[in-house]
Design a protein around this motif. Structure first.
Motif, PDB file in Angstrom:
ATOM      1  N   GLU A 168      -3.688 -10.328   8.262  1.00 38.95           N
ATOM      2  CA  GLU A 168      -2.881 -10.881   8.501  1.00 38.95           C
ATOM      3  C   GLU A 168      -3.161 -12.473   9.352  1.00 38.95           C
ATOM      4  O   GLU A 168      -2.416 -13.242   8.794  1.00 38.95           O
ATOM      5  N   GLN A 220       3.409   6.058  -3.139  1.00 36.96           N
ATOM      6  CA  GLN A 220       4.368   5.340  -3.210  1.00 36.96           C
ATOM      7  C   GLN A 220       4.299   4.121  -2.167  1.00 36.96           C
ATOM      8  O   GLN A 220       5.210   3.572  -1.350  1.00 36.96           O
ATOM      9  N   GLN A 221       4.025   5.233  -0.525  1.00 33.88           N
ATOM     10  CA  GLN A 221       3.214   4.795   0.075  1.00 33.88           C
ATOM     11  C   GLN A 221       2.737   3.134   0.128  1.00 33.88           C
ATOM     12  O   GLN A 221       1.816   2.722  -0.662  1.00 33.88           O
ATOM     13  N   GLU A 222       2.722   2.570   1.368  1.00 34.24           N
ATOM     14  CA  GLU A 222       2.753   1.329   1.452  1.00 34.24           C
ATOM     15  C   GLU A 222       1.497   1.230   1.761  1.00 34.24           C
ATOM     16  O   GLU A 222       1.273   1.623   2.916  1.00 34.24           O
ATOM     17  N   LYS A 223       0.482   0.547   1.190  1.00 38.77           N
ATOM     18  CA  LYS A 223      -0.605   0.433   1.894  1.00 38.77           C
ATOM     19  C   LYS A 223      -1.510   0.138   2.712  1.00 38.77           C
ATOM     20  O   LYS A 223      -0.738  -0.681   4.035  1.00 38.77           O
ATOM     21  N   THR A 224      -1.551   0.549   4.115  1.00 36.94           N
ATOM     22  CA  THR A 224      -1.870   0.267   5.653  1.00 36.94           C
ATOM     23  C   THR A 224      -3.511  -0.269   5.615  1.00 36.94           C
ATOM     24  O   THR A 224      -3.471  -2.038   6.779  1.00 36.94           O
ATOM     25  N   LYS A 284      -2.884  -4.326   8.675  1.00 40.15           N
ATOM     26  CA  LYS A 284      -2.375  -4.923   7.985  1.00 40.15           C
ATOM     27  C   LYS A 284      -1.875  -6.252   9.327  1.00 40.15           C
ATOM     28  O   LYS A 284      -1.989  -7.358   8.738  1.00 40.15           O
TER      29      LYS A 284
END
Length: 185
Positions: A169, A112-116, A165
């Motif tokens: 970006e 469930q953790q967001e990819k960092t 991240k």
């Protein structure tokens, strides 16, 4: 403090098979009486707990292995049972065993953790803005002008790996501004 396997085996052999070298002088901190008590306590514990004959047979076979054979056994068991190597310090100090429900939550949490961290891949470059992209790649990667040109001409290619991240970006936007297409994987 770690004791080598050879030193541990030597100590065990001396305790199991008392010899003339085991007779200790009265000034030493261990006396023959203490060693015999230890021997008797292990016999009492072994007699008190009925052992599974299958396990007893395995223990007997393992005790007859050499040090190299034991190392091979350990590595084979690690690979077959998917046991990860522990750091040199061993288990974490003070870590309490988790409840089964907590273990299930921890296993579900990484999914469930967001990819960092992301891998940046340079997908394509506009022919008209190739010079700008080469200069930007030279700045980003710290390459020479020739290496940057070779890098840009060999697209698609991984630009950077394990980038946070926010930084990823920014790099994608910068490359888009100079006429290149980059993706975050």
């Amino acid at each position: 403090m770690s004791v080598s396997a050879q030193a541990a085996a030597r100590c065990c052999r001396q305790i199991v098979r008392p010899t003339a070298s085991l007779r200790l002088a009265p000034t030493t901190y261990l006396s023959q009486r203490t060693l015999s008590r230890r021997w008797q306590s292990t016999e009492a514990e072994a007699a008190a707990a009925p052992a599974n004959p299958k396990i007893t047979q395995i223990v007997d076979q393992i005790s007859q292995l050499t040090l190299l054979e034991t190392a091979d056994l350990v590595s084979t068991l690690k690979t077959r049972l998917n046991i990860p190597d522990l750091p040199v310090g061993g288990f974490a100090v003070g870590a309490a065993p988790a409840a089964p429900a907590a273990a299930e939550e921890e296993e579900a949490a990484p999914a469930q953790q967001e990819k960092t961290l992301f891998n940046l891949k340079l997908e394509s470059v506009d022919a008209a803005s190739k010079a700008k992209v080469i200069k930007e790649i030279k700045t980003l990667l710290g390459l020479s002008l020739v290496d940057s040109k070779k890098f840009v001409e060999s697209v698609p290619k991984v630009l950077k790996e394990s980038v946070p991240k926010e930084e990823a970006e920014k790099i994608v936007e910068t490359l888009k501004a100079v006429g290149a297409k980059a993706t975050m994987d």
